[in-house]
Design a protein around this motif. Sequence first.
Motif, PDB file in Angstrom:
ATOM      1  N   PHE A  11       0.838  -1.202   0.000  1.00 16.28           N
ATOM      2  CA  PHE A  11       0.000   0.000   0.000  1.00 16.28           C
ATOM      3  C   PHE A  11       0.874   1.254   0.000  1.00 16.28           C
ATOM      4  O   PHE A  11       0.644   2.190  -0.761  1.00 16.28           O
ATOM      5  N   ARG A  12       1.896   1.243   0.835  1.00 13.18           N
ATOM      6  CA  ARG A  12       2.766   2.423   0.954  1.00 13.18           C
ATOM      7  C   ARG A  12       3.560   2.650  -0.325  1.00 13.18           C
ATOM      8  O   ARG A  12       3.677   3.777  -0.817  1.00 13.18           O
ATOM      9  N   LEU A  13       4.105   1.580  -0.895  1.00 12.69           N
ATOM     10  CA  LEU A  13       4.919   1.712  -2.095  1.00 12.69           C
ATOM     11  C   LEU A  13       4.105   2.203  -3.287  1.00 12.69           C
ATOM     12  O   LEU A  13       4.592   2.958  -4.123  1.00 12.69           O
ATOM     13  N   MET A  14       2.851   1.778  -3.357  1.00 14.11           N
ATOM     14  CA  MET A  14       1.999   2.162  -4.484  1.00 14.11           C
ATOM     15  C   MET A  14       1.407   3.553  -4.311  1.00 14.11           C
ATOM     16  O   MET A  14       0.779   4.079  -5.222  1.00 14.11           O
ATOM     17  N   LYS A  15       1.590   4.139  -3.130  1.00 12.48           N
ATOM     18  CA  LYS A  15       1.029   5.443  -2.816  1.00 12.48           C
ATOM     19  C   LYS A  15      -0.480   5.461  -3.064  1.00 12.48           C
ATOM     20  O   LYS A  15      -1.028   6.390  -3.658  1.00 12.48           O
ATOM     21  N   ALA A  16      -1.120   4.399  -2.616  1.00 15.93           N
ATOM     22  CA  ALA A  16      -2.559   4.256  -2.821  1.00 15.93           C
ATOM     23  C   ALA A  16      -3.331   5.141  -1.860  1.00 15.93           C
ATOM     24  O   ALA A  16      -2.804   5.643  -0.869  1.00 15.93           O
ATOM     25  N   LEU A  30      -5.688   5.999  11.048  1.00 14.65           N
ATOM     26  CA  LEU A  30      -4.706   7.032  11.401  1.00 14.65           C
ATOM     27  C   LEU A  30      -3.874   6.650  12.625  1.00 14.65           C
ATOM     28  O   LEU A  30      -2.919   7.349  12.965  1.00 14.65           O
ATOM     29  N   LYS A  31      -4.216   5.536  13.248  1.00 14.00           N
ATOM     30  CA  LYS A  31      -3.401   5.030  14.355  1.00 14.00           C
ATOM     31  C   LYS A  31      -2.075   4.457  13.852  1.00 14.00           C
ATOM     32  O   LYS A  31      -1.209   4.111  14.660  1.00 14.00           O
ATOM     33  N   TYR A  32      -1.967   4.334  12.519  1.00 11.54           N
ATOM     34  CA  TYR A  32      -0.747   3.805  11.915  1.00 11.54           C
ATOM     35  C   TYR A  32      -0.120   4.899  11.054  1.00 11.54           C
ATOM     36  O   TYR A  32      -0.170   4.855   9.818  1.00 11.54           O
ATOM     37  N   PRO A  33       0.479   5.923  11.687  1.00  6.46           N
ATOM     38  CA  PRO A  33       0.952   7.113  10.960  1.00  6.46           C
ATOM     39  C   PRO A  33       2.055   6.854   9.948  1.00  6.46           C
ATOM     40  O   PRO A  33       2.259   7.664   9.042  1.00  6.46           O
ATOM     41  N   LYS A  34       2.768   5.734  10.083  1.00  2.00           N
ATOM     42  CA  LYS A  34       3.804   5.440   9.099  1.00  2.00           C
ATOM     43  C   LYS A  34       3.204   5.076   7.742  1.00  2.00           C
ATOM     44  O   LYS A  34       3.882   5.148   6.719  1.00  2.00           O
ATOM     45  N   LEU A  35       1.957   4.660   7.759  1.00  2.00           N
ATOM     46  CA  LEU A  35       1.294   4.240   6.525  1.00  2.00           C
ATOM     47  C   LEU A  35       0.166   5.168   6.108  1.00  2.00           C
ATOM     48  O   LEU A  35      -0.051   5.409   4.925  1.00  2.00           O
ATOM     49  N   PHE A  36      -0.572   5.688   7.099  1.00  2.00           N
ATOM     50  CA  PHE A  36      -1.788   6.423   6.789  1.00  2.00           C
ATOM     51  C   PHE A  36      -1.751   7.830   7.376  1.00  2.00           C
ATOM     52  O   PHE A  36      -1.245   8.059   8.468  1.00  2.00           O
ATOM     53  N   GLY A  37      -2.307   8.752   6.627  1.00  2.00           N
ATOM     54  CA  GLY A  37      -2.456  10.131   7.084  1.00  2.00           C
ATOM     55  C   GLY A  37      -3.681  10.733   6.437  1.00  2.00           C
ATOM     56  O   GLY A  37      -4.376  10.083   5.644  1.00  2.00           O
ATOM     57  N   HIS A  38      -3.953  11.985   6.750  1.00  2.00           N
ATOM     58  CA  HIS A  38      -5.138  12.641   6.187  1.00  2.00           C
ATOM     59  C   HIS A  38      -5.046  12.769   4.667  1.00  2.00           C
ATOM     60  O   HIS A  38      -6.067  12.935   4.001  1.00  2.00           O
ATOM     61  N   HIS A  39      -3.841  12.658   4.141  1.00  2.00           N
ATOM     62  CA  HIS A  39      -3.664  12.799   2.697  1.00  2.00           C
ATOM     63  C   HIS A  39      -4.051  11.535   1.931  1.00  2.00           C
ATOM     64  O   HIS A  39      -4.351  11.595   0.740  1.00  2.00           O
ATOM     65  N   ASN A  40      -4.017  10.372   2.583  1.00  2.00           N
ATOM     66  CA  ASN A  40      -4.315   9.140   1.846  1.00  2.00           C
ATOM     67  C   ASN A  40      -5.413   8.283   2.467  1.00  2.00           C
ATOM     68  O   ASN A  40      -5.640   7.150   2.037  1.00  2.00           O
ATOM     69  N   VAL A  41      -6.096   8.795   3.478  1.00  2.00           N
ATOM     70  CA  VAL A  41      -7.294   8.141   4.005  1.00  2.00           C
ATOM     71  C   VAL A  41      -8.442   9.143   3.893  1.00  2.00           C
ATOM     72  O   VAL A  41      -8.446  10.173   4.591  1.00  2.00           O
TER      73      VAL A  41
END
Length: 243
Positions: A11-16, A30-41
């Motif tokens: 998911f992170r590599l594909m910038k999905a 958003l509890k997983y900030p290394k993967l998810f943020g307001h920009h991609n959720v």
Amino acid sequence: MKSPIKNFIVFRLMKAVLMVNSDSLKGDMLKYPKLFGHHNVIRVYNGFERPSVEGESLDLRTRFDLPPETVLVGCAGRFSPQKGFDLLPDILSALPNHVHVVHAGDGEYEDTIKAAINARSESKRIHFVGYQSNMQAFFRSIDLFLLCSRNEGMANVLNEAMSFGIPVVSTRVPGSEELLAHGKYGVLTDVNDVQAMAEGIRSIVIGERVFQSADLRQWIDQEFGFQKMILETNRLFFETELK
């Protein structure tokens, strides 16, 4: 089958971009900030077209030989421990005898849950109509709606009930607080709190808590309408830059 960690890496590599249907689910991601943020959720609510309150209905009082003053509390969903229908006898035990529950749905645990309900004296006030292909007719036939779930993603039946202007009592499961605007448009209770659910129903029945049908319908149409869902989905997929 890939592990969740591998899925996150992909998911992170594909910038999905992840689209979720409630702020509750967004908060979990958003509890997983290394993967998810307001920009991609991105949260896009499930959308519903505003139904007509006029139309076909089920004559439930005649069907179950109930007097005119009977208050019909609707429940809907598959028979599963998650849905909390095993709590119905305890809820009704704290309510007057003229309050009855009508349930629509079927499911894997139907026989088990029905057997437990039928072992209780309150079972004579719990009625089952089975799977309904026309849920609009069901919603037009009840006086208020109860969501007694122990967990949900975003309960579409709660949205549908409110879109008919039906007052609701709901447990605080993901999505319900947003749908009810944190209690402005319905009664919220803790999960498994049968006394609070019974009190919520009672408060609506006696008019202590009043939720105007027009207000409920307008709220759902405004914040959870079908056209709004289409607009926000189009914006998500076709805008060149996510905000």
